[in-house]
Scaffold this active site. Structure first.
Site, mmCIF file in Angstrom:
data_model
loop_
_atom_site.group_PDB
_atom_site.id
_atom_site.type_symbol
_atom_site.label_atom_id
_atom_site.label_comp_id
_atom_site.label_asym_id
_atom_site.label_seq_id
_atom_site.Cartn_x
_atom_site.Cartn_y
_atom_site.Cartn_z
ATOM 1 N N ASP A 57 0.823 -1.216 0.000
ATOM 2 C CA ASP A 57 0.000 0.000 0.000
ATOM 3 C C ASP A 57 0.860 1.270 0.000
ATOM 4 O OD1 ASP A 57 -1.604 -2.182 0.809
ATOM 5 O OD2 ASP A 57 -2.973 -0.866 1.896
ATOM 6 N N HIS B 215 -2.610 -4.818 2.091
ATOM 7 C CA HIS B 215 -3.961 -4.656 2.659
ATOM 8 C C HIS B 215 -4.009 -4.446 4.169
ATOM 9 C CE1 HIS B 215 -8.281 -4.791 2.308
ATOM 10 N NE2 HIS B 215 -8.448 -6.010 2.787
ATOM 11 N N ASN C 176 -8.419 -2.610 -2.966
ATOM 12 C CA ASN C 176 -9.823 -2.306 -2.661
ATOM 13 C C ASN C 176 -10.104 -0.803 -2.669
ATOM 14 O OD1 ASN C 176 -8.251 -2.444 -0.107
ATOM 15 N ND2 ASN C 176 -10.181 -1.854 0.841
ATOM 16 N N HIS C 177 -9.070 0.018 -2.482
ATOM 17 C CA HIS C 177 -9.275 1.473 -2.543
ATOM 18 C C HIS C 177 -9.314 1.997 -3.976
ATOM 19 C CE1 HIS C 177 -9.337 2.826 1.697
ATOM 20 N NE2 HIS C 177 -8.799 1.633 1.878
ATOM 21 N N HIS D 45 -3.823 -7.979 -3.823
ATOM 22 C CA HIS D 45 -3.888 -6.962 -2.779
ATOM 23 C C HIS D 45 -4.344 -7.544 -1.445
ATOM 24 C CE1 HIS D 45 -4.282 -3.207 -0.734
ATOM 25 N NE2 HIS D 45 -5.511 -3.534 -0.377
ATOM 26 N N HIS E 209 -1.132 4.641 -0.529
ATOM 27 C CA HIS E 209 -2.146 5.530 0.053
ATOM 28 C C HIS E 209 -1.791 7.014 -0.026
ATOM 29 C CE1 HIS E 209 -5.218 2.798 1.368
ATOM 30 N NE2 HIS E 209 -4.345 2.018 1.983
ATOM 31 N N ASP F 249 -3.880 -0.095 -3.667
ATOM 32 C CA ASP F 249 -4.130 0.965 -2.679
ATOM 33 C C ASP F 249 -3.156 2.127 -2.857
ATOM 34 O OD1 ASP F 249 -6.268 -0.473 -1.755
ATOM 35 O OD2 ASP F 249 -5.645 -0.467 0.346
#
EC number: 3.1.3.16
Length: 305
Positions: A62, A247, A122-123, A172, A64, A90
């Site tokens: 990730d 994740h 998932n983001h 992910h 982010h 992500d």
């Protein structure tokens, strides 16, 4: 007409924006971002649903929207095409520079499609990034919900899984109780916002749990948690050695599970400004030997805000 983009020029401006992000909207206009999405979408669409890649390669978890930490990863390892990268999803939400992060990565994908690989997290799904920061950032910085929608069109073409050297399966989130063969992964439909339930939603959302045997409902409210027995079974059935996923925040940036048959990789240090976690990336060398590089959180005295 096929969209075209001066990717070198756009990358140069993105790299010059800096860590404050204040100059993004004056140096990159919305139409350029939309074009970047369109070209990236065509690259994703031209490649397989299961990315089958060869080592050496660096695997990252990730990000982010932590743009400065993404740049730290490149500074430490090198830039494509000298180094191959596989990111596990992500890219947006929660951080402060989501647009710079995702657009720089799309630029690398466009310029080096066989050296730079991006899985979906998932983001990168509209129901999630509508809520956790990306929609708000598109709206605040570019006054545009249309820009946000165009990103979703590109996200829907991103692959959900990768396979390194036929031995390391990457996604992910995690495994699926419906997963029996690699061909199922090769045949995953795109473009799609994966429905619930599906193999796709599990690849994005599932988590390992050391206290569980088999499968149980996930407290996230979607998909499952699975035990060490599941990982061993899947590795045997698919004839793989390791499952690499992201994740979840882990304190040292990487954490093994199921007798080192699974590893969680998280590449956003000092996540959300609230955790004092380190980040990590995993290098897979020509002989499929995996080593980890850790990135300590920036000392508090040097942090902004």
């Amino acid at each position: 007409m096929t969209a075209t983009i001066d990717v070198d020029n756009l990358m140069s401006r993105l790299l010059n924006v800096g860590m404050s992000g204040g100059r993004l909207t004056t140096s990159v206009n919305e139409q350029e971002l939309q074009t970047c999405c369109a070209v990236a979408k065509s690259v994703f669409a031209s490649q397989a649903s299961l990315l089958e890649v060869e080592p050496p390669i660096i695997v990252c978890g990730d990000i982010h929207g932590q743009y400065s930490d993404l740049l730290r990863i490149f500074d430490k390892n090198g830039f494509p095409p000298d180094i191959n990268f596989l990111f596990l999803g992500d890219y947006v939400d929660r951080g402060r520079q989501n647009i710079e992060t995702i657009c720089l990565m799309f630029c690398f994908k466009i310029k080096y499609p066989e050296n730079f690989f991006m899985l979906r997290g998932n983001h990168e799904c509209p129901a999630i990034n509508r809520v956790y920061g990306f929609y708000e950032e598109c709206n605040r910085r570019y006054k545009s919900t249309r820009l946000w929608s165009i990103f979703q069109d590109t996200f829907n073409w991103m692959p959900l899984c990768g396979l390194i050297g036929s031995r390391i399966l990457c996604m992910h989130g995690g495994l699926s109780p419906h997963l029996q063969t690699l061909d199922q992964l090769r045949q995953l439909p795109r473009p799609q916002d994966p429905p619930n339930p599906s193999i796709g939603i599990d690849l994005l959302w599932a988590d390992p749990d050391q206290w569980v045997k088999g499968w149980q409902a996930n407290t996230r409210g979607v998909s499952y948690v699975f035990g060490q027995d599941v990982v061993a079974d899947v590795c045997s059935r698919l004839d793989i050695d390791l499952v690499a996923r992201a994740h979840q925040v882990v304190q040292d940036g990487y954490e093994f599970f199921a007798s080192k048959k699974m590893v969680t990789i998280f590449s956003a240090p000092h996540y959300c400004g609230q955790f004092d976690n380190s980040a990590a990336t995993m290098k897979v060398d020509e002989n499929m030997v995996c080593t980890f590089v850790m990135y300590k959180p920036t000392p508090k005295s040097l942090r902004k805000g």
